[in-house]
Scaffold this motif. Structure first.
Motif, PDB file in Angstrom:
ATOM      1  N   GLY A   1     -39.765  25.128  -6.570  1.00  0.00           N
ATOM      2  CA  GLY A   1     -40.986  25.349  -5.805  1.00  0.00           C
ATOM      3  C   GLY A   1     -42.072  24.367  -6.166  1.00  0.00           C
ATOM      4  O   GLY A   1     -41.943  23.563  -7.097  1.00  0.00           O
ATOM      5  N   GLY A   2     -43.177  24.421  -5.412  1.00  0.00           N
ATOM      6  CA  GLY A   2     -44.307  23.553  -5.705  1.00  0.00           C
ATOM      7  C   GLY A   2     -45.340  23.577  -4.602  1.00  0.00           C
ATOM      8  O   GLY A   2     -45.085  24.082  -3.492  1.00  0.00           O
ATOM      9  N   LEU A   3     -46.509  23.042  -4.882  1.00  0.00           N
ATOM     10  CA  LEU A   3     -47.636  23.108  -3.956  1.00  0.00           C
ATOM     11  C   LEU A   3     -47.430  22.320  -2.670  1.00  0.00           C
ATOM     12  O   LEU A   3     -48.146  22.526  -1.694  1.00  0.00           O
ATOM     13  CB  LEU A   3     -48.910  22.606  -4.656  1.00  0.00           C
ATOM     14  N   ASN A   4     -46.467  21.407  -2.648  1.00  0.00           N
ATOM     15  CA  ASN A   4     -46.182  20.643  -1.437  1.00  0.00           C
ATOM     16  C   ASN A   4     -45.177  21.341  -0.531  1.00  0.00           C
ATOM     17  O   ASN A   4     -44.704  20.746   0.438  1.00  0.00           O
ATOM     18  CB  ASN A   4     -45.653  19.248  -1.784  1.00  0.00           C
ATOM     19  N   HIS A   5     -44.869  22.601  -0.842  1.00  0.00           N
ATOM     20  CA  HIS A   5     -43.785  23.307  -0.163  1.00  0.00           C
ATOM     21  C   HIS A   5     -44.196  24.741   0.170  1.00  0.00           C
ATOM     22  O   HIS A   5     -45.188  25.244  -0.357  1.00  0.00           O
ATOM     23  CB  HIS A   5     -42.546  23.324  -1.061  1.00  0.00           C
ATOM     24  N   PRO A   6     -43.420  25.414   1.023  1.00  0.00           N
ATOM     25  CA  PRO A   6     -43.727  26.824   1.330  1.00  0.00           C
ATOM     26  C   PRO A   6     -43.585  27.758   0.132  1.00  0.00           C
ATOM     27  O   PRO A   6     -44.209  28.815   0.109  1.00  0.00           O
ATOM     28  CB  PRO A   6     -42.726  27.167   2.437  1.00  0.00           C
ATOM     29  N   ILE A   7     -42.769  27.401  -0.842  1.00  0.00           N
ATOM     30  CA  ILE A   7     -42.667  28.197  -2.069  1.00  0.00           C
ATOM     31  C   ILE A   7     -43.640  27.582  -3.064  1.00  0.00           C
ATOM     32  O   ILE A   7     -43.282  26.803  -3.934  1.00  0.00           O
ATOM     33  CB  ILE A   7     -41.223  28.228  -2.607  1.00  0.00           C
TER      34      ILE A   7
END
Length: 285
Positions: free
Chosen positions: A163-169
């Motif tokens: 996951g990560g801030l550049n993604h939906p998660i």
């Protein structure tokens, strides 16, 4: 009274954090020279001239790379197939999911037990946008991950989601929500704490680490070790040991809850890898 447990670090490196080599033999030799025994292997990043699309993946290819790395006592810990699983073009999205499944199909030949990806972006190129944070984007992720995990279940393989801030998660809570929706032991997590940090939350990294372990500690299959500094109001990756990441706290957490977990160094390039290893081993004492 029980003694204090000391965990020897089970470190790994991404192959493409080394300078690009013409042969797998040379890459394996250079990794061996560092003393490391594990690699996260992204075939198109390390060897872009080797065809690595859906139609190209085959068991012989896996056997070839496994044999070369095993000669140097190196295991392919994670096979990377980073795709945009919610690509806005539905035909392209299906092709990318098929590609990921082809990696699952041959991963055992590479000697890997998991294939890793992030969760994509609502746009063609992966970047930060709050459009990723909508329920619509999340539902698209659920749909794609279900397809991949259903295929992994047939093969006895693991889909490792990062996951990560550049993604939906974009948060530990959202990762827990995805795990609850998928409900399969064949989905596991690669935790990269830095991916969840913003410039205004870097001081809360211990809380983020605790939250991740509390929410899905049992499903963490590997951790990315990535250092950072805040520069121009951005969280910028730097070589391990030169930034603000609290690795001492993270390693203590791993030793207490996930002994010998694969710890994959990320964004630490070839010249800095020996210093990074020495730094991590020093703070792990």
């Amino acid at each position: 009274m029980e003694g204090i447990f000391y965990m020897e670090l089970n470190l790994a490196v991404r192959g493409h954090d080394f300078y690009r080599e013409d042969t797998a033999e040379r890459l394996a030799e250079k990794i061996a020279e560092t003393g490391l025994k594990n690699i996260q292997f992204a075939l198109p990043f390390s060897f872009p001239s080797v065809p690595s699309q859906f139609e190209n993946m085959n068991p012989g290819m896996g056997n070839y790379y496994q044999r070369i790395f095993s000669k140097q006592d190196i295991q392919i810990t994670v096979l990377s197939c980073y795709i945009n699983m919610i690509h806005p073009d539905l035909n392209e999205r299906e092709k990318l999911i098929d590609k990921f499944c082809s990696y699952l199909r041959v991963a055992k030949a590479f000697g890997a037990s998991m294939v890793a990806t992030e969760t994509g972006c609502v746009d063609e190129e992966i970047h930060y946008t709050e459009e990723n944070f909508t329920e619509e984007a999340f539902e698209k992720v659920v749909e794609s991950v279900k397809k991949m995990v259903t295929y992994a279940e047939k093969l006895g393989m693991t889909v490792a989601i990062e996951g990560g801030l550049n993604h939906p998660i974009y948060s530990p809570k959202k990762m827990r929500e995805l795990l609850d929706r998928i409900q399969s032991p064949n989905m596991q997590v690669i935790l990269d704490v830095t991916n969840f940090l913003r410039p205004d939350t870097v001081q809360n990294q211990k809380e983020v680490i605790d939250e991740a372990f509390n929410l899905f500690g049992s499903e963490i299959a590997a951790i990315h070790l990535k250092d950072f500094v805040v520069e121009n109001n951005l969280v910028k990756p730097v070589a391990i040991g030169t930034g603000e990441m609290d690795f001492e706290y993270l390693l203590k957490k791993v030793s207490q809850e996930k002994p010998y977990l694969h710890l994959i160094m990320e964004e630490t390039k070839e010249p800095d890898i020996p210093n990074a290893i020495a730094y991590l081993e020093k703070i792990n004492k």
